[in-house]
Design a protein around this motif. Structure first.
Motif, PDB file in Angstrom:
ATOM      1  N   MET A   1      93.447  -4.464  65.639  1.00 50.18           N
ATOM      2  CA  MET A   1      92.563  -3.489  66.282  1.00 50.18           C
ATOM      3  C   MET A   1      91.185  -4.109  66.534  1.00 50.18           C
ATOM      4  O   MET A   1      90.651  -4.802  65.675  1.00 50.18           O
ATOM      5  N   THR A   2      90.611  -3.829  67.690  1.00 50.05           N
ATOM      6  CA  THR A   2      89.268  -4.337  67.975  1.00 50.05           C
ATOM      7  C   THR A   2      88.222  -3.384  67.393  1.00 50.05           C
ATOM      8  O   THR A   2      88.508  -2.214  67.130  1.00 50.05           O
ATOM      9  N   THR A   3      87.010  -3.906  67.220  1.00 43.42           N
ATOM     10  CA  THR A   3      85.919  -3.062  66.740  1.00 43.42           C
ATOM     11  C   THR A   3      85.658  -1.927  67.727  1.00 43.42           C
ATOM     12  O   THR A   3      85.380  -0.792  67.335  1.00 43.42           O
ATOM     13  N   LYS A   4      85.803  -2.239  69.024  1.00 43.94           N
ATOM     14  CA  LYS A   4      85.586  -1.229  70.073  1.00 43.94           C
ATOM     15  C   LYS A   4      86.549  -0.051  69.892  1.00 43.94           C
ATOM     16  O   LYS A   4      86.157   1.115  69.993  1.00 43.94           O
ATOM     17  N   GLN A   5      87.798  -0.359  69.584  1.00 40.52           N
ATOM     18  CA  GLN A   5      88.788   0.706  69.372  1.00 40.52           C
ATOM     19  C   GLN A   5      88.440   1.559  68.157  1.00 40.52           C
ATOM     20  O   GLN A   5      88.625   2.776  68.157  1.00 40.52           O
ATOM     21  N   LEU A   6      87.931   0.881  67.112  1.00 39.28           N
ATOM     22  CA  LEU A   6      87.524   1.618  65.912  1.00 39.28           C
ATOM     23  C   LEU A   6      86.374   2.576  66.240  1.00 39.28           C
ATOM     24  O   LEU A   6      86.388   3.752  65.847  1.00 39.28           O
ATOM     25  N   VAL A   7      85.402   2.085  66.994  1.00 43.57           N
ATOM     26  CA  VAL A   7      84.245   2.918  67.349  1.00 43.57           C
ATOM     27  C   VAL A   7      84.682   4.099  68.220  1.00 43.57           C
ATOM     28  O   VAL A   7      84.229   5.233  68.028  1.00 43.57           O
ATOM     29  N   GLU A   8      85.604   3.836  69.147  1.00 48.24           N
ATOM     30  CA  GLU A   8      86.115   4.927  69.998  1.00 48.24           C
ATOM     31  C   GLU A   8      86.797   6.009  69.159  1.00 48.24           C
ATOM     32  O   GLU A   8      86.628   7.206  69.397  1.00 48.24           O
ATOM     33  N   GLN A   9      87.567   5.572  68.169  1.00 53.52           N
ATOM     34  CA  GLN A   9      88.241   6.526  67.291  1.00 53.52           C
ATOM     35  C   GLN A   9      87.228   7.390  66.534  1.00 53.52           C
ATOM     36  O   GLN A   9      87.394   8.601  66.389  1.00 53.52           O
ATOM     37  N   ILE A  10      86.154   6.721  66.065  1.00 51.11           N
ATOM     38  CA  ILE A  10      85.096   7.434  65.336  1.00 51.11           C
ATOM     39  C   ILE A  10      84.460   8.497  66.230  1.00 51.11           C
ATOM     40  O   ILE A  10      84.268   9.644  65.824  1.00 51.11           O
ATOM     41  N   ARG A  11      84.155   8.102  67.493  1.00 54.40           N
ATOM     42  CA  ARG A  11      83.516   9.051  68.424  1.00 54.40           C
ATOM     43  C   ARG A  11      84.445  10.222  68.728  1.00 54.40           C
ATOM     44  O   ARG A  11      84.009  11.377  68.809  1.00 54.40           O
ATOM     45  N   THR A  12      85.739   9.936  68.900  1.00 57.74           N
ATOM     46  CA  THR A  12      86.705  10.987  69.226  1.00 57.74           C
ATOM     47  C   THR A  12      86.883  11.966  68.068  1.00 57.74           C
ATOM     48  O   THR A  12      86.858  13.184  68.241  1.00 57.74           O
ATOM     49  N   ALA A  45     102.359  12.672  52.407  1.00 55.93           N
ATOM     50  CA  ALA A  45     101.834  14.037  52.479  1.00 55.93           C
ATOM     51  C   ALA A  45     100.321  14.030  52.701  1.00 55.93           C
ATOM     52  O   ALA A  45      99.787  14.808  53.510  1.00 55.93           O
ATOM     53  N   ILE A  46      99.614  13.138  51.980  1.00 51.80           N
ATOM     54  CA  ILE A  46      98.154  13.044  52.144  1.00 51.80           C
ATOM     55  C   ILE A  46      97.811  12.600  53.570  1.00 51.80           C
ATOM     56  O   ILE A  46      96.910  13.154  54.220  1.00 51.80           O
ATOM     57  N   ILE A  47      98.527  11.606  54.066  1.00 49.75           N
ATOM     58  CA  ILE A  47      98.253  11.079  55.414  1.00 49.75           C
ATOM     59  C   ILE A  47      98.527  12.140  56.475  1.00 49.75           C
ATOM     60  O   ILE A  47      97.702  12.364  57.365  1.00 49.75           O
ATOM     61  N   ASP A  48      99.672  12.802  56.382  1.00 47.63           N
ATOM     62  CA  ASP A  48      99.998  13.841  57.371  1.00 47.63           C
ATOM     63  C   ASP A  48      98.956  14.961  57.372  1.00 47.63           C
ATOM     64  O   ASP A  48      98.668  15.550  58.409  1.00 47.63           O
ATOM     65  N   ALA A  49      98.378  15.230  56.195  1.00 50.45           N
ATOM     66  CA  ALA A  49      97.426  16.346  56.082  1.00 50.45           C
ATOM     67  C   ALA A  49      96.005  15.973  56.485  1.00 50.45           C
ATOM     68  O   ALA A  49      95.167  16.857  56.699  1.00 50.45           O
ATOM     69  N   THR A  50      95.695  14.676  56.576  1.00 51.89           N
ATOM     70  CA  THR A  50      94.290  14.280  56.776  1.00 51.89           C
ATOM     71  C   THR A  50      94.043  13.350  57.964  1.00 51.89           C
ATOM     72  O   THR A  50      92.886  13.048  58.273  1.00 51.89           O
ATOM     73  N   HIS A  51      95.080  12.885  58.645  1.00 49.31           N
ATOM     74  CA  HIS A  51      94.927  11.795  59.631  1.00 49.31           C
ATOM     75  C   HIS A  51      93.978  12.137  60.770  1.00 49.31           C
ATOM     76  O   HIS A  51      93.390  11.228  61.376  1.00 49.31           O
ATOM     77  N   GLU A  88      96.413   4.638  65.741  1.00 49.50           N
ATOM     78  CA  GLU A  88      94.965   4.583  65.993  1.00 49.50           C
ATOM     79  C   GLU A  88      94.168   4.341  64.713  1.00 49.50           C
ATOM     80  O   GLU A  88      92.992   3.975  64.761  1.00 49.50           O
ATOM     81  N   ILE A  89      94.796   4.558  63.554  1.00 46.01           N
ATOM     82  CA  ILE A  89      94.112   4.438  62.257  1.00 46.01           C
ATOM     83  C   ILE A  89      93.807   2.969  61.928  1.00 46.01           C
ATOM     84  O   ILE A  89      94.637   2.088  62.118  1.00 46.01           O
ATOM     85  N   PHE A  90      92.597   2.729  61.418  1.00 50.04           N
ATOM     86  CA  PHE A  90      92.163   1.403  60.964  1.00 50.04           C
ATOM     87  C   PHE A  90      92.589   1.247  59.500  1.00 50.04           C
ATOM     88  O   PHE A  90      92.137   2.004  58.635  1.00 50.04           O
ATOM     89  N   THR A  91      93.466   0.289  59.236  1.00 53.63           N
ATOM     90  CA  THR A  91      94.006   0.152  57.877  1.00 53.63           C
ATOM     91  C   THR A  91      93.322  -0.987  57.107  1.00 53.63           C
ATOM     92  O   THR A  91      93.067  -2.056  57.649  1.00 53.63           O
ATOM     93  N   ILE A  92      93.042  -0.717  55.839  1.00 52.30           N
ATOM     94  CA  ILE A  92      92.344  -1.680  54.976  1.00 52.30           C
ATOM     95  C   ILE A  92      93.184  -1.964  53.731  1.00 52.30           C
ATOM     96  O   ILE A  92      93.515  -1.040  52.988  1.00 52.30           O
ATOM     97  N   ALA A  93      93.538  -3.219  53.521  1.00 52.82           N
ATOM     98  CA  ALA A  93      94.162  -3.612  52.256  1.00 52.82           C
ATOM     99  C   ALA A  93      93.031  -3.951  51.301  1.00 52.82           C
ATOM    100  O   ALA A  93      92.357  -4.982  51.458  1.00 52.82           O
ATOM    101  N   ASP A  94      92.785  -3.081  50.335  1.00 52.62           N
ATOM    102  CA  ASP A  94      91.682  -3.345  49.394  1.00 52.62           C
ATOM    103  C   ASP A  94      92.212  -4.242  48.291  1.00 52.62           C
ATOM    104  O   ASP A  94      92.713  -3.784  47.255  1.00 52.62           O
TER     105      ASP A  94
END
Lengths: 272, 272
Positions: A1-12, A45-51, A88-94
């Motif tokens: 994912m590009t940073t631009k796509q992440l920012v677009e998701q945030i705005r949406t 269940a958490i993902i479906d309820a909060t995505h 569309e979700i930005f995923t982070i492996a912590d």
């Protein structure tokens, strides 16, 4: 994912919320323990309820490794579920990885290729050649520890090196690394006053901010100093959201907690 | 395993060699690729051929994670094989983990309980509460990065903090942590002259020393300054031993390389 796509998701979505999927079998609703893969069922269940309220999910690998191969399978199923159903979700492996060059390349492959995460967290102690192998991956993001939100942050991170705190030295030094445009940084919310200084060094990079909620940080304070023209913040909450209830209503309870943060973010974004 | 048992093993075998099991499918003999689990078959052959010449095996977790669940299974089979067949061996999970307290506890469980390693490597950047959860495990050992053998070590580790290099600050600070008697330290062999200084701060702890051989460090130089009355050193070699040959004779070739180092160690121990 590009940073631009992440920012677009945030705005949406009017949200820069990241939900930490730190799943502990002792804390999840007991009725899930009868399923074949309780960790995955919980996450699903958490993902479906909060995505629609968040832009990112961040599983901490420790919680999966603690259950061995079964845990690793739950992690794989979780990332695959997100990538297929909510691409569309930005995923982070912590994962907070970091090793000598050829070894860091193996870690990068593990998280960027085998598991197909968009990003991974790394530790800075071993320096440039331990981080650059991660940075070499196109449209993948490397989130380096700078200032963490735990008590131990004061042991080394805030000590003075060449006239500035170590975490500032880490931020400054990393800007010269190859493909440093792929860097984001972990900066803890419990020290909101530091964000002013951090933004002087890295005005454009995204900052992943743990410590809001359970660890006591204030969202408003962090945003006051941390936001930039591209938003530039991902605010993480883990326990405060996913363990809002341990009854059968756990997913709805998690949604309610996520909604409160999202609404707060919507107001903040409307002023910026 | 207790430190006493480790020292007894060293005295018996006249060796303080640790063999790094950093298994890359592109580098192992091609005939193994037809087996069901090439990584485990490779490790098994290396271990059977070298177990009497070394006191420790150190799989680097990155090389296993890069192959996903299959890799994690190979790691589990490898540690189980060592623990069952050669229980005297000191096992190291080279994982370089470190996170906030409750998360570090999950990592400690993963490596000390689920996988039953004797020790795990950790990173110091997040300070005391990121390391103490590992130290709380009895007869388990936590090997913290101090001075690594890569180029990036000079980015932060050798920078001056409160009048001393950061790696010295890390060594000094960690001595005050709870159960610090369970600490060992990673100190790279490429900087043998530093061992004199390191021993002033941590005279009694074991040091795990990478960088001998492939990375250019001298065994003799490290021993001159690094040995203590309990030996106190584990010298790691990975690629120089396990990839000595990629033909059908690979295990024998590995044995020969291990034997050269063991014989050198035998002479050094006879003078100390």
């Amino acid at each position: 994912m590009t940073t631009k796509q992440l920012v677009e998701q945030i705005r949406t979505k009017k949200s820069f919320l990241c939900i930490g999927l730190d799943v502990d079998l002792n804390k999840i609703p007991q009725h899930l323990l009868q399923t074949e893969d309780p960790i995955f069922e919980f996450n699903k269940a958490i993902i479906d309820a909060t995505h629609d309220l968040c832009v990112s999910y961040k599983p901490n690998t420790a919680f999966y490794e603690a259950y061995g191969i079964k845990g690793w399978q739950s992690l794989e199923k979780t990332i695959n579920y997100i990538n297929e159903k909510y691409p569309e979700i930005f995923t982070i492996a912590d994962a907070k990885r970091g090793d000598i060059g050829n070894t860091s390349t193996m870690y990068a492959k593990a998280f960027f290729e085998d598991l197909a995460f968009d990003s991974v967290t790394v530790a800075p102690y071993m320096g440039k050649d331990s981080v650059e192998p991660f940075l070499a991956f196109k449209n993948k993001h490397t989130i380096m520890l700078a200032l963490t939100s735990n008590e131990g942050a004061f042991d080394f991170q805030t000590k003075i090196v060449d006239g500035e705190e170590l975490y500032k030295k880490v931020l400054q030094t990393s800007k010269s690394w190859k493909h440093s445009e792929n860097l984001m940084y972990v900066c803890g919310a419990t020290k909101a006053e530091y964000f002013k200084e951090i933004r002087k060094i890295v005005p454009n990079n995204f900052l992943l901010v743990p410590g809001v909620g359970a660890q006591g940080g204030s969202l408003k304070d962090v945003c006051q100093f941390g936001l930039n023209s591209q938003v530039g913040l991902l605010i993480n909450s883990s326990r405060g959201i996913i363990y809002a209830s341990n009854g059968e209503d756990f997913a709805n309870a998690a949604r309610n907690e996520a909604l409160i943060l999202q609404k707060e973010m919507e107001v903040i974004l409307s002023f910026n």
